[in-house]
Design a protein around this motif. Structure first.
Motif, PDB file in Angstrom:
ATOM      1  N   ALA A  59     -49.047  70.941  10.431  1.00 41.61           N
ATOM      2  CA  ALA A  59     -49.818  71.198  11.658  1.00 41.61           C
ATOM      3  C   ALA A  59     -51.301  71.022  11.172  1.00 41.61           C
ATOM      4  CB  ALA A  59     -49.439  72.144  12.460  1.00 41.61           C
ATOM      5  N   ILE A  60     -51.617  71.905  10.366  1.00 36.19           N
ATOM      6  CA  ILE A  60     -53.113  71.936   9.737  1.00 36.19           C
ATOM      7  C   ILE A  60     -53.609  70.780   8.946  1.00 36.19           C
ATOM      8  CG2 ILE A  60     -54.654  73.135   8.277  1.00 36.19           C
ATOM      9  CD1 ILE A  60     -53.075  75.662   8.656  1.00 36.19           C
ATOM     10  N   ALA A  61     -52.792  70.358   8.232  1.00 41.73           N
ATOM     11  CA  ALA A  61     -53.010  68.967   7.458  1.00 41.73           C
ATOM     12  C   ALA A  61     -53.330  67.793   8.263  1.00 41.73           C
ATOM     13  CB  ALA A  61     -52.059  68.798   6.346  1.00 41.73           C
ATOM     14  N   VAL A  62     -52.223  67.660   9.301  1.00 36.62           N
ATOM     15  CA  VAL A  62     -52.180  66.378  10.012  1.00 36.62           C
ATOM     16  C   VAL A  62     -53.607  66.455  10.937  1.00 36.62           C
ATOM     17  CG1 VAL A  62     -51.078  65.225  11.891  1.00 36.62           C
ATOM     18  CG2 VAL A  62     -49.915  66.046   9.989  1.00 36.62           C
ATOM     19  N   THR A  63     -53.775  67.712  11.659  1.00 35.15           N
ATOM     20  CA  THR A  63     -55.083  67.893  12.375  1.00 35.15           C
ATOM     21  C   THR A  63     -56.520  67.607  11.607  1.00 35.15           C
ATOM     22  OG1 THR A  63     -53.923  69.645  13.633  1.00 35.15           O
ATOM     23  CG2 THR A  63     -56.192  69.599  13.627  1.00 35.15           C
ATOM     24  N   VAL A  67     -58.744  64.019  12.554  1.00 32.15           N
ATOM     25  CA  VAL A  67     -59.951  64.120  12.862  1.00 32.15           C
ATOM     26  C   VAL A  67     -60.833  63.240  11.741  1.00 32.15           C
ATOM     27  CG1 VAL A  67     -62.287  65.398  13.028  1.00 32.15           C
ATOM     28  CG2 VAL A  67     -59.842  66.139  13.860  1.00 32.15           C
ATOM     29  N   MET A  68     -60.702  63.546  10.387  1.00 27.10           N
ATOM     30  CA  MET A  68     -61.336  62.777   9.306  1.00 27.10           C
ATOM     31  C   MET A  68     -61.118  61.361   9.178  1.00 27.10           C
ATOM     32  SD  MET A  68     -63.479  65.050   8.572  1.00 27.10           S
ATOM     33  CE  MET A  68     -64.337  63.828   7.171  1.00 27.10           C
ATOM     34  N   GLY A  69     -59.880  60.947   9.623  1.00 26.43           N
ATOM     35  CA  GLY A  69     -59.227  59.708   9.691  1.00 26.43           C
ATOM     36  C   GLY A  69     -59.884  58.765  10.435  1.00 26.43           C
ATOM     37  N   ALA A 143     -56.505  56.840   8.854  1.00 26.01           N
ATOM     38  CA  ALA A 143     -57.634  55.815   8.680  1.00 26.01           C
ATOM     39  C   ALA A 143     -57.232  54.507   8.717  1.00 26.01           C
ATOM     40  CB  ALA A 143     -58.560  56.280   7.538  1.00 26.01           C
ATOM     41  N   ARG A 144     -56.124  54.208   7.905  1.00 22.82           N
ATOM     42  CA  ARG A 144     -55.469  52.940   7.711  1.00 22.82           C
ATOM     43  C   ARG A 144     -54.864  52.271   8.764  1.00 22.82           C
ATOM     44  NH1 ARG A 144     -58.437  50.599   4.341  1.00 22.82           N
ATOM     45  NH2 ARG A 144     -58.706  51.219   2.369  1.00 22.82           N
ATOM     46  N   GLU A 145     -54.466  53.101   9.607  1.00 23.57           N
ATOM     47  CA  GLU A 145     -53.780  52.589  11.142  1.00 23.57           C
ATOM     48  C   GLU A 145     -54.989  52.504  12.133  1.00 23.57           C
ATOM     49  OE1 GLU A 145     -50.879  51.606  11.654  1.00 23.57           O
ATOM     50  OE2 GLU A 145     -50.107  52.128   9.719  1.00 23.57           O
ATOM     51  N   VAL A 146     -56.040  53.012  11.954  1.00 20.89           N
ATOM     52  CA  VAL A 146     -57.096  52.791  12.743  1.00 20.89           C
ATOM     53  C   VAL A 146     -58.013  51.901  12.754  1.00 20.89           C
ATOM     54  CG1 VAL A 146     -59.267  54.072  14.041  1.00 20.89           C
ATOM     55  CG2 VAL A 146     -56.936  55.179  13.610  1.00 20.89           C
ATOM     56  N   ILE A 147     -58.342  51.527  11.286  1.00 24.63           N
ATOM     57  CA  ILE A 147     -59.378  50.622  10.862  1.00 24.63           C
ATOM     58  C   ILE A 147     -58.977  49.098  11.395  1.00 24.63           C
ATOM     59  CG2 ILE A 147     -60.059  49.305   8.897  1.00 24.63           C
ATOM     60  CD1 ILE A 147     -60.059  52.098   7.389  1.00 24.63           C
ATOM     61  N   TRP A 182     -53.183  54.294  20.115  1.00 25.78           N
ATOM     62  CA  TRP A 182     -51.753  54.064  19.770  1.00 25.78           C
ATOM     63  C   TRP A 182     -52.100  53.855  18.030  1.00 25.78           C
ATOM     64  CZ3 TRP A 182     -48.405  55.831  22.646  1.00 25.78           C
ATOM     65  CH2 TRP A 182     -48.514  55.712  24.089  1.00 25.78           C
ATOM     66  N   GLY A 183     -52.997  53.507  17.652  1.00 19.18           N
ATOM     67  CA  GLY A 183     -53.208  53.303  15.934  1.00 19.18           C
ATOM     68  C   GLY A 183     -53.386  54.999  15.327  1.00 19.18           C
ATOM     69  N   VAL A 184     -54.131  55.744  16.430  1.00 12.28           N
ATOM     70  CA  VAL A 184     -54.368  57.110  15.889  1.00 12.28           C
ATOM     71  C   VAL A 184     -52.902  57.829  15.945  1.00 12.28           C
ATOM     72  CG1 VAL A 184     -55.183  59.327  16.748  1.00 12.28           C
ATOM     73  CG2 VAL A 184     -56.555  57.231  16.655  1.00 12.28           C
ATOM     74  N   ALA A 185     -51.999  57.576  17.129  1.00 14.36           N
ATOM     75  CA  ALA A 185     -50.668  58.052  17.359  1.00 14.36           C
ATOM     76  C   ALA A 185     -49.753  57.755  15.991  1.00 14.36           C
ATOM     77  CB  ALA A 185     -50.005  57.871  18.420  1.00 14.36           C
ATOM     78  N   TYR A 186     -49.752  56.550  15.953  1.00 10.11           N
ATOM     79  CA  TYR A 186     -48.902  55.913  14.761  1.00 10.11           C
ATOM     80  C   TYR A 186     -49.409  56.555  13.338  1.00 10.11           C
ATOM     81  CZ  TYR A 186     -45.978  52.635  12.506  1.00 10.11           C
ATOM     82  OH  TYR A 186     -44.738  51.947  11.992  1.00 10.11           O
ATOM     83  N   GLY A 187     -50.682  56.796  13.151  1.00 13.70           N
ATOM     84  CA  GLY A 187     -51.116  57.415  11.957  1.00 13.70           C
ATOM     85  C   GLY A 187     -50.663  59.053  11.562  1.00 13.70           C
ATOM     86  N   VAL A 188     -51.037  59.407  12.845  1.00 16.26           N
ATOM     87  CA  VAL A 188     -50.427  60.876  13.042  1.00 16.26           C
ATOM     88  C   VAL A 188     -48.999  61.127  12.648  1.00 16.26           C
ATOM     89  CG1 VAL A 188     -49.924  62.911  14.574  1.00 16.26           C
ATOM     90  CG2 VAL A 188     -52.200  61.384  14.544  1.00 16.26           C
ATOM     91  N   ILE A 189     -48.131  60.190  13.103  1.00 13.94           N
ATOM     92  CA  ILE A 189     -46.708  60.332  12.786  1.00 13.94           C
ATOM     93  C   ILE A 189     -46.341  60.029  11.345  1.00 13.94           C
ATOM     94  CG2 ILE A 189     -44.392  59.174  13.283  1.00 13.94           C
ATOM     95  CD1 ILE A 189     -45.387  58.484  16.256  1.00 13.94           C
TER      96      ILE A 189
END
Length: 260
Positions: A59-63, A67-69, A143-147, A182-189
């Protein structure tokens, strides 16, 4: 037609050999002693502590990585500055460096005699060190999903909003974020899956203290080395279930992403 069937059979056989058969064998060995023995194994204080510690670290690492991604993706796509390729290379560093090397580097920096050994709180062999190791190995995914999403949508709407007097935060919240959600959500997963399954870097910096700094992956190894195969298999099944849940979420996102 025959060649296609042969290729399809070869691909399915390859996947079965690498994935289905090993996972199926683990599940079979897990429930071989009975459901009661499995339940007793996953409800021990050490197992429960390892489970919740794993979720806390993830939870901490993904949060942090979310943000940084997003910030990094905006910087690389919307920013104009020299040396952008350096950030691109650093972003992919976790893909190239072994997690064990990451853990050793953290020990050299934050451990006894390290550059930052005099911090007012303990980093190595405690939760902060495990979080740092997990943050590093799961860093690139958001980051790689959002770019590519940012590059595809362009910045015309953002420029129009700025022309109409919208602030940077208003533009991000009402235009940029809905476009990349959806890019953020996919990267979070993906980051969550990587964080939950991390072993190498965490094993170096954790200290492996049962009930304190032992994640679920470390707990599996500890139980197996202690000849508690039921406990090891049961914990491995819990990890497999978490991975399957992640896979289902990833699969469920694809149609939604395609309809936006």
């Amino acid at each position: 037609m025959t060649a296609r069937r042969g290729l399809r059979a070869a691909a399915l056989g390859y996947l079965a050999l690498l994935l289905l058969i090993p996972v199926g064998l683990v599940i079979y060995r897990t429930f071989e002693p009975g459901v009661g023995a499995v339940w007793d194994s996953v409800t021990t204080p050490a197992a429960i502590s390892a489970f919740w510690l794993t979720l806390e670290i993830a939870a901490i690492a993904v949060t942090l990585n979310t943000v940084m991604g997003v910030v990094t993706a905006l910087l690389l796509v919307r920013g104009r500055f020299r040396g952008k390729w350096i950030i691109e290379a650093l972003l992919d560093l976790p893909f190239a460096v072994s997690p064990v090397v990451v853990g050793l580097s953290l020990v050299l920096v934050y451990g006894r005699g390290g550059w930052l050994a005099d911090l007012p709180f303990q980093v190595i062999f405690s939760l902060p060190g495990m979080v740092l190791a997990t943050v590093f190995v799961s860093l690139p995914f958001v980051a790689r999903e959002v770019i590519p999403v940012l590059r595809e949508v362009g910045d015309e709407q953002e420029q129009a909003a700025a022309t109409l007097g919208a602030s940077g935060w208003q533009t991000f919240r009402r235009i940029t974020l809905p476009a990349i959600r959806w890019g953020v959500a996919y990267g979070v997963i993906l980051s969550t899956a990587r964080a939950i399954g991390e072993f190498g870097a965490v094993s170096v910096v954790s200290g492996r203290l049962a009930g304190e700094t032992e994640s679920l992956t470390l707990y599996v190894q500890d139980r197996y080395q202690s000849f508690d195969t039921t406990g090891a298999y049961a914990a491995a099944v819990v990890l497999a279930l978490l991975a399957m849940a992640t896979l289902l979420l990833m699969t469920g996102l694809k149609p939604k992403e395609g309809t936006q």
